[in-house]
Design an enzyme around this catalytic site. Structure first.
Site, mmCIF file in Angstrom:
data_model
loop_
_atom_site.group_PDB
_atom_site.id
_atom_site.type_symbol
_atom_site.label_atom_id
_atom_site.label_comp_id
_atom_site.label_asym_id
_atom_site.label_seq_id
_atom_site.Cartn_x
_atom_site.Cartn_y
_atom_site.Cartn_z
ATOM 1 N N PRO A 10 0.795 -1.234 0.000
ATOM 2 C CA PRO A 10 0.000 0.000 0.000
ATOM 3 C C PRO A 10 0.826 1.282 0.000
ATOM 4 O O PRO A 10 1.845 1.374 0.687
ATOM 5 C CB PRO A 10 -0.825 -0.104 1.301
ATOM 6 C CG PRO A 10 -0.123 -1.107 2.132
ATOM 7 C CD PRO A 10 0.521 -2.062 1.181
ATOM 8 N N ASN A 11 0.362 2.201 -0.792
ATOM 9 C CA ASN A 11 0.911 3.564 -0.923
ATOM 10 C C ASN A 11 2.253 3.634 -1.658
ATOM 11 O O ASN A 11 2.768 4.715 -1.915
ATOM 12 C CB ASN A 11 1.023 4.243 0.455
ATOM 13 C CG ASN A 11 -0.330 4.298 1.142
ATOM 14 O OD1 ASN A 11 -1.287 4.774 0.557
ATOM 15 N ND2 ASN A 11 -0.414 3.783 2.361
ATOM 16 N N ARG A 18 5.099 10.725 -2.775
ATOM 17 C CA ARG A 18 4.771 10.580 -1.362
ATOM 18 C C ARG A 18 5.996 10.888 -0.493
ATOM 19 O O ARG A 18 7.062 10.278 -0.668
ATOM 20 C CB ARG A 18 4.368 9.118 -1.160
ATOM 21 C CG ARG A 18 4.243 8.668 0.251
ATOM 22 C CD ARG A 18 4.194 7.140 0.310
ATOM 23 N NE ARG A 18 3.943 6.726 1.681
ATOM 24 C CZ ARG A 18 4.153 5.509 2.133
ATOM 25 N NH1 ARG A 18 4.631 4.568 1.333
ATOM 26 N NH2 ARG A 18 3.905 5.214 3.388
ATOM 27 N N ASN A 72 8.001 -5.483 -0.420
ATOM 28 C CA ASN A 72 7.838 -4.335 0.463
ATOM 29 C C ASN A 72 6.346 -4.244 0.753
ATOM 30 O O ASN A 72 5.575 -3.739 -0.074
ATOM 31 C CB ASN A 72 8.355 -3.048 -0.188
ATOM 32 C CG ASN A 72 8.311 -1.868 0.788
ATOM 33 O OD1 ASN A 72 7.681 -1.952 1.848
ATOM 34 N ND2 ASN A 72 8.967 -0.779 0.424
ATOM 35 N N ALA A 75 2.871 -0.645 5.128
ATOM 36 C CA ALA A 75 2.347 -0.666 6.495
ATOM 37 C C ALA A 75 1.810 -2.034 6.916
ATOM 38 O O ALA A 75 1.749 -2.327 8.116
ATOM 39 C CB ALA A 75 1.256 0.392 6.631
ATOM 40 N N HIS A 78 3.614 -4.210 9.493
ATOM 41 C CA HIS A 78 3.495 -4.019 10.940
ATOM 42 C C HIS A 78 2.149 -4.502 11.486
ATOM 43 O O HIS A 78 1.893 -4.355 12.680
ATOM 44 C CB HIS A 78 3.668 -2.523 11.267
ATOM 45 C CG HIS A 78 4.794 -1.884 10.506
ATOM 46 N ND1 HIS A 78 6.104 -2.292 10.633
ATOM 47 C CD2 HIS A 78 4.817 -0.884 9.583
ATOM 48 C CE1 HIS A 78 6.865 -1.572 9.826
ATOM 49 N NE2 HIS A 78 6.108 -0.707 9.175
ATOM 50 N N ASP A 85 1.177 -15.665 7.499
ATOM 51 C CA ASP A 85 0.730 -17.036 7.231
ATOM 52 C C ASP A 85 0.968 -17.415 5.780
ATOM 53 O O ASP A 85 1.345 -18.543 5.468
ATOM 54 C CB ASP A 85 -0.762 -17.185 7.561
ATOM 55 C CG ASP A 85 -1.023 -17.291 9.049
ATOM 56 O OD1 ASP A 85 -0.060 -17.466 9.824
ATOM 57 O OD2 ASP A 85 -2.201 -17.192 9.449
ATOM 58 N N HIS A 98 12.501 -2.596 2.946
ATOM 59 C CA HIS A 98 11.952 -1.264 3.241
ATOM 60 C C HIS A 98 12.906 -0.217 2.695
ATOM 61 O O HIS A 98 14.130 -0.357 2.826
ATOM 62 C CB HIS A 98 11.755 -1.057 4.739
ATOM 63 C CG HIS A 98 10.839 -2.076 5.319
ATOM 64 N ND1 HIS A 98 9.484 -2.038 5.104
ATOM 65 C CD2 HIS A 98 11.095 -3.199 6.029
ATOM 66 C CE1 HIS A 98 8.938 -3.088 5.687
ATOM 67 N NE2 HIS A 98 9.890 -3.819 6.251
ATOM 68 N N SER A 100 12.944 3.010 3.713
ATOM 69 C CA SER A 100 13.439 3.788 4.856
ATOM 70 C C SER A 100 13.995 2.843 5.926
ATOM 71 O O SER A 100 13.697 1.647 5.927
ATOM 72 C CB SER A 100 12.292 4.617 5.450
ATOM 73 O OG SER A 100 11.279 3.760 5.954
ATOM 74 N N ARG A 105 12.523 5.265 12.860
ATOM 75 C CA ARG A 105 11.237 5.952 12.757
ATOM 76 C C ARG A 105 10.350 5.598 13.965
ATOM 77 O O ARG A 105 10.832 5.122 14.974
ATOM 78 C CB ARG A 105 10.593 5.590 11.415
ATOM 79 C CG ARG A 105 11.486 6.022 10.223
ATOM 80 C CD ARG A 105 10.859 5.690 8.893
ATOM 81 N NE ARG A 105 9.622 6.435 8.700
ATOM 82 C CZ ARG A 105 8.751 6.178 7.735
ATOM 83 N NH1 ARG A 105 9.001 5.205 6.865
ATOM 84 N NH2 ARG A 105 7.657 6.894 7.619
ATOM 85 N N ARG A 109 6.717 1.099 13.823
ATOM 86 C CA ARG A 109 7.351 0.528 12.632
ATOM 87 C C ARG A 109 8.479 -0.438 12.986
ATOM 88 O O ARG A 109 9.104 -1.033 12.107
ATOM 89 C CB ARG A 109 7.901 1.640 11.729
ATOM 90 C CG ARG A 109 6.840 2.529 11.138
ATOM 91 C CD ARG A 109 7.428 3.534 10.164
ATOM 92 N NE ARG A 109 6.575 4.698 10.054
ATOM 93 C CZ ARG A 109 5.504 4.787 9.247
ATOM 94 N NH1 ARG A 109 5.186 3.805 8.460
ATOM 95 N NH2 ARG A 109 4.780 5.884 9.235
HETATM 96 C C1 DQA Z 1 8.060 1.197 4.213
HETATM 97 C C2 DQA Z 1 8.075 1.448 5.717
HETATM 98 C C3 DQA Z 1 6.703 1.225 6.316
HETATM 99 O O1 DQA Z 1 6.724 1.478 7.708
HETATM 100 C C4 DQA Z 1 5.694 2.183 5.682
HETATM 101 O O2 DQA Z 1 4.412 1.927 6.177
HETATM 102 C C5 DQA Z 1 5.722 2.124 4.197
HETATM 103 C C6 DQA Z 1 7.005 2.038 3.517
HETATM 104 C C7 DQA Z 1 9.415 1.523 3.560
HETATM 105 O O3 DQA Z 1 9.621 1.090 2.437
HETATM 106 O O4 DQA Z 1 10.242 2.221 4.142
HETATM 107 O O5 DQA Z 1 4.692 2.232 3.540
HETATM 108 O O6 DQA Z 1 7.791 -0.172 3.984
#
Ligand code: DQA
Length: 143
Positions: A10-11, A18, A72, A75, A78, A85, A98, A100, A105, A109
């Site tokens: 996601p995202n 972003r 990756n 979120a 977490h 599973d 990841h 980051s 952080r 996370r």
């Molecule tokens: C992430 C780190 C996650 O905590 C965050 O929710 C992301 C990106 C990263 O690539 O650093 O969406 O996976």
């Protein structure tokens, strides 16, 4: 030819837009072009979804035949027992990635449901985390 799949959760479709201070200003598509050029010996496919169940469907679809998966999960890393599973059920090695350094952080996370069932974890090197994961999978496959 090694078959490796990159899955972004996601995202991560918003990379480049972003929070560029955290995730950089390059889009994933342009990074992927460079990666494919640098690794012509790898059949590198890519999938992104914002939906947990869709990520699980893709992992189940590819995780019995791919030589490796770079995941990756954003979120969901977490929060998701369901992804844990799923990964646990797959013969293909999965590397958790990841962009980051999640340990620098927020505290929420710092915990990953996925790390215990992944072959390894790479975080904190920006988009280069994906290349490092690919190197690790290739080294593992040839050892
Ligand atoms: C992430 C780190 C996650 O905590 C965050 O929710 C992301 C990106 C990263 O690539 O650093 O969406 O996976």
């Amino acid at each position: 030819m090694a078959k490796v799949l990159i899955i972004n959760g996601p995202n991560l479709n918003l990379l480049g837009v972003r929070e560029p201070g955290i995730y950089g200003s390059a889009s994933f598509e342009s990074y992927l072009d460079n990666l494919r050029e640098a690794y012509p010996q790898v059949e590198l496919s890519y999938f992104q979804s914002n939906v947990e169940g869709v990520l699980i469907d893709k992992l189940q679809e590819e995780g019995f035949s791919a030589d490796g998966i770079i995941l990756n999960a954003g979120a969901y890393t977490h929060t998701s027992v369901a992804l844990q599973d799923c990964i646990r059920s797959l013969p293909s090695p999965v590397v958790e990635v990841h962009i980051s350094n999640v340990f620098r952080r927020e505290e929420f996370r710092h915990h990953s449901y996925l790390s215990p069932v992944c072959a390894g974890v790479i975080c904190g090197f920006g988009l280069d985390s994906y290349r490092l994961a690919l190197e690790a999978l290739l080294a593992r496959a040839s050892s």
